[in-house]
Design an enzyme around this catalytic site. Sequence first.
Site, PDB file in Angstrom:
ATOM      1  CE  LYS A 188      -1.170   2.699   2.953  1.00 29.33           C
ATOM      2  NZ  LYS A 188      -1.331   2.834   4.911  1.00 29.33           N
ATOM      3  CG  ASP A 202      -6.533   3.962   2.691  1.00 32.92           C
ATOM      4  OD1 ASP A 202      -8.025   3.303   2.235  1.00 32.92           O
ATOM      5  OD2 ASP A 202      -6.482   4.716   2.908  1.00 32.92           O
TER       6      ASP A 202
END
Length: 218
Positions: A125, A143
């Site tokens: 991420k 996220d």
Amino acid sequence: MRKYKLNKDEIKTVLEILKKNYPNAESELDFSNPFELLIATIMAAQSTDRQVNIITKKLFALYPGPEDILQLSEEELGKLIKSSGFYRNKSKNILKTCEILVKDYQGKVPKTREKLVKLPGVGRKTANVVISNVFGQDAIAVDTHVFRVTNRIGIVRAKTVEDTEEELMKKIPKSLWSEAHHWFILHGRRVCKARKPLCEICELRLYCIYNRKLHIGS
């Protein structure tokens, strides 16, 4: 048979609505170069962008680069970033990352996901956030907001962030990956909130699987 996913046309419509509602969507972390975004994103885990921005404004004014941050001990850095939460682990990872940047990359942030994810404290991420926001590469950083919103709406149906990213990459045109990432985040923060989603004002409610199930039962 109950419908759990949106079709191609519905996804296209959802993306068009999000683009209209968040035309200038971008990262809410403050940064002026790749290094600042990398460190801020590491620090943002289990914290808010607002709190991280408060910390980094002071931190980068005193220690603008990896060489500068390496002047600090773990304890000293920990005190500076304490309000971000989990500061001991974050300070350790940040210092190790700075060491690698200086030793292996002449103090520069590598431009590939493969190299970024090898840095301490950097997962897929965080790597996607960096490559999409400062290096202009198409990427979807999943996220908690992106995971929640896309599964809730019905664009994907996945149990992990990894599977969510993989599905989104198939369902969304590559040219929209980076923008869509920001649209989902902003929609998650402002409307599709974790505990009490504001379905009554959401312009996606006619397409959203979650909203439909509220009205027909599950």
